[in-house]
Design a protein around this motif. Structure first.
Motif, PDB file in Angstrom:
ATOM      1  N   UNK A  56       1.004  -0.778  -0.289  1.00  0.00           N
ATOM      2  CA  UNK A  56      -0.056   0.423  -0.216  1.00  0.00           C
ATOM      3  C   UNK A  56       0.767   0.631   0.180  1.00  0.00           C
ATOM      4  N   UNK A  57       0.689   2.156  -0.904  1.00  0.00           N
ATOM      5  CA  UNK A  57       1.555   3.279  -1.225  1.00  0.00           C
ATOM      6  C   UNK A  57       1.007   4.534  -0.934  1.00  0.00           C
ATOM      7  N   UNK A  58       1.959   5.831  -0.492  1.00  0.00           N
ATOM      8  CA  UNK A  58       1.032   6.926  -0.240  1.00  0.00           C
ATOM      9  C   UNK A  58       0.997   7.899  -1.746  1.00  0.00           C
ATOM     10  N   UNK A  59       1.193   8.935  -1.640  1.00  0.00           N
ATOM     11  CA  UNK A  59       0.706   9.790  -2.690  1.00  0.00           C
ATOM     12  C   UNK A  59       2.352  10.214  -3.257  1.00  0.00           C
ATOM     13  N   UNK A  60       2.972  10.097  -2.436  1.00  0.00           N
ATOM     14  CA  UNK A  60       4.421  10.547  -3.111  1.00  0.00           C
ATOM     15  C   UNK A  60       5.265   9.373  -3.370  1.00  0.00           C
ATOM     16  N   UNK A  61       4.866   8.430  -2.673  1.00  0.00           N
ATOM     17  CA  UNK A  61       5.012   6.901  -3.888  1.00  0.00           C
ATOM     18  C   UNK A  61       4.803   6.576  -4.873  1.00  0.00           C
ATOM     19  N   UNK A  62       3.661   6.754  -4.968  1.00  0.00           N
ATOM     20  CA  UNK A  62       3.379   6.967  -5.670  1.00  0.00           C
ATOM     21  C   UNK A  62       3.335   7.126  -7.350  1.00  0.00           C
ATOM     22  N   UNK A  63       3.304   8.801  -7.419  1.00  0.00           N
ATOM     23  CA  UNK A  63       4.258  10.137  -7.506  1.00  0.00           C
ATOM     24  C   UNK A  63       5.484   9.666  -8.309  1.00  0.00           C
ATOM     25  N   UNK A  64       6.144   8.805  -7.498  1.00  0.00           N
ATOM     26  CA  UNK A  64       7.177   8.483  -7.601  1.00  0.00           C
ATOM     27  C   UNK A  64       7.681   6.961  -8.749  1.00  0.00           C
ATOM     28  N   UNK A  65       6.690   6.556  -8.848  1.00  0.00           N
ATOM     29  CA  UNK A  65       7.099   5.506  -9.601  1.00  0.00           C
ATOM     30  C   UNK A  65       6.264   6.034 -11.181  1.00  0.00           C
ATOM     31  N   UNK A  66       5.596   7.222 -11.261  1.00  0.00           N
ATOM     32  CA  UNK A  66       4.534   7.665 -12.467  1.00  0.00           C
ATOM     33  C   UNK A  66       6.150   8.582 -13.270  1.00  0.00           C
ATOM     34  N   UNK A  67       6.605   9.343 -11.968  1.00  0.00           N
ATOM     35  CA  UNK A  67       8.093  10.287 -12.588  1.00  0.00           C
ATOM     36  C   UNK A  67       9.200   9.260 -13.903  1.00  0.00           C
ATOM     37  N   UNK A  68       9.002   7.724 -13.848  1.00  0.00           N
ATOM     38  CA  UNK A  68       9.825   7.305 -13.949  1.00  0.00           C
ATOM     39  C   UNK A  68       9.436   7.242 -15.842  1.00  0.00           C
ATOM     40  N   UNK A  69      10.299   7.833 -16.793  1.00  0.00           N
ATOM     41  CA  UNK A  69      10.006   8.027 -18.029  1.00  0.00           C
ATOM     42  C   UNK A  69       9.915   6.578 -17.909  1.00  0.00           C
ATOM     43  N   UNK A  70       9.379   6.207 -18.893  1.00  0.00           N
ATOM     44  CA  UNK A  70       8.954   4.837 -19.714  1.00  0.00           C
ATOM     45  C   UNK A  70       7.183   4.617 -20.729  1.00  0.00           C
ATOM     46  N   UNK A  71       7.238   4.361 -21.400  1.00  0.00           N
ATOM     47  CA  UNK A  71       5.939   4.367 -22.476  1.00  0.00           C
ATOM     48  C   UNK A  71       4.671   3.128 -21.318  1.00  0.00           C
ATOM     49  N   UNK A  72       3.950   4.291 -21.616  1.00  0.00           N
ATOM     50  CA  UNK A  72       3.003   3.364 -20.248  1.00  0.00           C
ATOM     51  C   UNK A  72       1.480   3.281 -20.800  1.00  0.00           C
ATOM     52  N   UNK A  73       0.981   2.612 -20.377  1.00  0.00           N
ATOM     53  CA  UNK A  73      -0.583   2.430 -20.995  1.00  0.00           C
ATOM     54  C   UNK A  73      -1.189   2.619 -19.349  1.00  0.00           C
ATOM     55  N   UNK A  74      -2.500   3.684 -19.679  1.00  0.00           N
ATOM     56  CA  UNK A  74      -2.961   3.543 -19.156  1.00  0.00           C
ATOM     57  C   UNK A  74      -4.635   2.656 -18.709  1.00  0.00           C
ATOM     58  N   UNK A  75      -4.569   2.039 -18.140  1.00  0.00           N
ATOM     59  CA  UNK A  75      -5.988   0.223 -18.255  1.00  0.00           C
ATOM     60  C   UNK A  75      -6.982   1.357 -17.169  1.00  0.00           C
ATOM     61  N   UNK A  76      -7.884   0.613 -17.377  1.00  0.00           N
ATOM     62  CA  UNK A  76      -9.173   1.517 -16.252  1.00  0.00           C
ATOM     63  C   UNK A  76     -10.231   0.168 -17.405  1.00  0.00           C
ATOM     64  N   UNK A  77     -11.392  -0.320 -16.105  1.00  0.00           N
ATOM     65  CA  UNK A  77     -12.392  -1.352 -16.060  1.00  0.00           C
ATOM     66  C   UNK A  77     -13.075  -1.519 -17.315  1.00  0.00           C
TER      67      UNK A  77
END
Length: 330
Positions: free
Chosen positions: A7-28
């Motif tokens: 379980x991550x906090x917002x800062x940890x989540x943002x650190x992941x998002x800041x990593x530059x890489x092609x990203x698929x944003x999936x939704x239901x």
């Protein structure tokens, strides 16, 4: 596959998002306004952070929500993913379990590096930020945008506002808090045309949706002394009247708006012979616990599931028995 996730906090989540890489944003599958708005707003944030981002779902965006994505992306089906995303990382939004991701999970589940969600019940399948107190997943995405320092554009704000408005029934549901209104106020200040978004979401319906509501009303049953409203909608009706799944989303509203109803259920047959139930509570009843009995989940007062039954009458009986037990514990 990994079975325990952080379980991550917002800062940890943002650190992941800041990593530059092609990203698929999936939704239901069967996407709603929150799924679409959250996904595309997150994709815009990722692009602002320097990553290529593309949104993907097992189902196409319903016609009534396409005003949100005009000019951003055409199809969201896996077959439309552009070259260069074959091995992209995946971030999911508003998707509480592998089942909600549908066929995408088999293809992309192992690549999900971050799950952003707000459902109180679910099955984590990646490191996650889950905030059940958020009225919509979009509130979490909005917090990530604010934390990132990226300027909130009008387009991003419109996506997020539509998502929050959609999941709160235009700020009418019990999930609305003071914080929900603070998020909405910031989005309005960023330039959202509230009248336009509200008109598109709540005051415009396809003819097919109105027809489905009429057909659903004709099949409405009141049980448990009027406290339980149930609509059954066999798949044969869809075939006969040329209705798609996206036209059936408001059947539950027909059931829940009847005076005296505490729990509403809309049960509809699917093309593959299964049954899908949407559940809503007007009183303080945990319909997510009913959905969980059938492999689904959601929120305390709004939940759903897809399950197997011999026919729609058996499907109705299964749901009625479970909902009646809930009412009996009042």
């Amino acid at each position: 596959m990994k079975t325990e996730y952080r379980a991550l906090g917002l800062t940890e989540a943002l650190d992941i998002l800041k990593i530059k890489a092609p990203t698929l944003v999936a939704f239901h599958v069967r996407p709603d306004a929150d799924a679409v708005g959250s996904a595309f707003a997150l994709a815009l944030l990722l692009r602002a952070l320097g990553s290529e981002a593309y949104c993907v779902s097992g189902d196409e965006i319903p016609e009534r929500l396409r005003f949100l994505t005009a000019g951003l992306q055409g199809s969201t089906l896996p077959t439309s993913i552009p070259a260069g995303f074959e091995n992209a990382r995946v971030v999911s939004v508003d998707t509480a379990s592998p089942a909600q991701m549908g066929p995408l999970f088999e293809a992309y589940g192992a690549r999900v590096c971050l799950m952003i969600d707000h459902h109180g019940t679910g099955e984590p399948y990646a490191d996650h930020v889950v905030v059940p107190a958020a009225a919509a997943c979009a509130q979490i995405v909005q917090d990530l945008v604010a934390l990132s320092g990226i300027a909130l554009t009008k387009q991003m704000a419109t996506l997020l506002y539509a998502a929050i408005a959609g999941d709160t029934g235009s700020f009418r549901y019990s999930n609305v808090t003071g914080r929900t209104h603070l998020h909405a106020a910031a989005l309005i200040d960023a330039g959202v045309d509230v009248a336009f978004v509200s008109q598109k979401l709540f005051e415009t319906k396809l003819y097919q949706s109105l027809l489905a509501e009429k057909l659903g009303f004709d099949r409405l049953q009141l049980l448990e002394n009027g406290k339980l409203a149930v609509i059954t909608f066999p798949h044969t009706l869809c075939v006969e009247h040329h209705l798609a799944d996206e036209h059936l989303g408001t059947l539950i509203d027909v059931a829940r708006c009847v005076a005296g109803v505490e729990i509403a259920a809309a049960i509809r047959g699917t093309a593959d012979g299964r049954y899908r139930v949407s559940l809503r509570a007007n009183g303080d009843f945990d319909v997510a616990s009913v959905a969980a009995r059938f492999g689904g989940g959601g929120h305390r007062r709004a939940a759903g599931a897809t399950f197997d039954a011999d026919d729609i009458e058996m499907a109705k009986q299964m749901i009625v028995e479970a909902a009646s037990l809930l009412l009996g514990g009042e």
